[in-house]
Motif scaffolding. Structure first.
Motif, PDB file in Angstrom:
ATOM      1  N   ALA A  87       0.826  -1.207   0.000  1.00 44.73           N
ATOM      2  CA  ALA A  87       0.000   0.000   0.000  1.00 44.73           C
ATOM      3  C   ALA A  87       0.861   1.258   0.000  1.00 44.73           C
ATOM      4  CB  ALA A  87      -0.937  -0.004   1.203  1.00 44.73           C
ATOM      5  N   TYR A  88       1.911   1.259   0.778  1.00 43.49           N
ATOM      6  CA  TYR A  88       2.800   2.422   0.857  1.00 43.49           C
ATOM      7  C   TYR A  88       3.377   2.762  -0.514  1.00 43.49           C
ATOM      8  CZ  TYR A  88       7.068   5.084   1.787  1.00 43.49           C
ATOM      9  OH  TYR A  88       8.068   6.033   1.759  1.00 43.49           O
ATOM     10  N   HIS A  89       3.888   1.759  -1.202  1.00 48.47           N
ATOM     11  CA  HIS A  89       4.534   2.010  -2.496  1.00 48.47           C
ATOM     12  C   HIS A  89       3.513   2.356  -3.585  1.00 48.47           C
ATOM     13  CE1 HIS A  89       8.724   1.066  -1.530  1.00 48.47           C
ATOM     14  NE2 HIS A  89       8.252   0.163  -0.700  1.00 48.47           N
ATOM     15  N   LEU A  90       2.344   1.742  -3.562  1.00 46.63           N
ATOM     16  CA  LEU A  90       1.326   2.067  -4.562  1.00 46.63           C
ATOM     17  C   LEU A  90       0.747   3.468  -4.328  1.00 46.63           C
ATOM     18  CD1 LEU A  90      -0.607  -1.317  -4.925  1.00 46.63           C
ATOM     19  CD2 LEU A  90       0.939  -0.258  -6.585  1.00 46.63           C
ATOM     20  N   GLU A  91       0.547   3.822  -3.064  1.00 45.12           N
ATOM     21  CA  GLU A  91       0.005   5.154  -2.758  1.00 45.12           C
ATOM     22  C   GLU A  91       0.985   6.251  -3.159  1.00 45.12           C
ATOM     23  OE1 GLU A  91      -0.933   4.682   1.349  1.00 45.12           O
ATOM     24  OE2 GLU A  91      -2.935   3.830   0.950  1.00 45.12           O
ATOM     25  N   ARG A  92       2.278   5.963  -3.072  1.00 46.01           N
ATOM     26  CA  ARG A  92       3.280   6.930  -3.526  1.00 46.01           C
ATOM     27  C   ARG A  92       3.145   7.207  -5.027  1.00 46.01           C
ATOM     28  NH1 ARG A  92       9.240   5.462  -1.843  1.00 46.01           N
ATOM     29  NH2 ARG A  92       9.570   7.422  -2.965  1.00 46.01           N
TER      30      ARG A  92
END
Length: 227
Positions: free
Chosen positions: A17-22
């Motif tokens: 989620a962290y990398h996709l939201e970035r």
């Protein structure tokens, strides 16, 4: 764009989620198969990142159920698996997965594959209806029918059929199809099997028109428009 990430390990869903939201995606998270089905139905995500080993309902069963429903038959699915055996990957593809990634994976590669799947599912299709025999393919509406009866294809199956049709009888290599349909720059032996698995599923769904997809020995496949 909404992406649903399904994994029973919460640290993995948080990392993804962290990398996709970035990258600007809105990310939903689920931690078991039943919750995943509920969120897909309620939230209508654009793509599903799906772990295979899930409580209550396995990722394979989730995929199987989604592919049976018209509303989710073409939902792009990126499968995550801790099993590196070829049979596990092929089974996932046969049940309707569009791509797979083996754990442990690099977040940058996962993001790249998510983008590739969404890009191909959202590409503007040509305003063209292709007819041959009893087969009709509407490239603009993303629909296929045989004798006026709808044929339900996944997004990857449709993209594969489209690539073959637009080649106008030319033989296409597995490497070309992997690059064109899946976005792979290099193809391993297992990834090459991805094409064969999808061709087999596509032939099964095309029924009387399946013979138009011709295997070209030591090359790949071509679409026969003449018979």
């Amino acid at each position: 764009m909404k992406v649903l990430v399904v994994d029973d390990e919460k640290d993995i869903t948080a990392l993804v989620a962290y990398h996709l939201e970035r990258e600007g995606f809105r990310v939903l998270q689920a931690h078991d198969g039943l919750q995943a089905l509920e969120l897909v139905k309620r939230e209508r995500p654009h793509l599903l990142v799906l772990d295979l080993m899930l409580p209550h309902l396995s990722g394979l069963d989730v995929c199987r159920r989604l592919r049976k429903e018209p509303d989710t038959a073409r939902l792009p699915i990126l499968m995550l698996t801790a099993k590196a055996e070829e049979t596990d990957k092929v089974l996932g593809l046969e049940l309707g997965g569009d791509d797979y990634l083996t754990k442990p994976f690099g977040p940058r590669e996962l993001v790249a594959r998510v983008k590739a799947l969404i890009r191909r599912s959202e590409e503007t299709q040509e305003e063209e209806v292709f007819k041959v025999g009893s087969l009709e393919i509407d490239l603009g509406r993303y629909t296929v029918s045989i004798r006026k009866r709808a044929v339900e294809l996944t997004s990857k199956e449709f993209d594969l059929l489209k690539a073959l049709v637009l080649a106008k009888g030319r033989a296409l290599t597995r490497e070309f199809l992997l690059a064109r349909v899946w976005g792979y720059e290099r193809a391993s032996e297992i990834e090459s099997r991805t094409v064969d698995v999808h061709v087999r599923r596509l032939r099964e769904k095309l029924g009387p028109e399946a013979t138009r997809i011709v295997t070209v020995k030591n090359v790949g496949y071509r679409f026969d428009q003449d018979t």
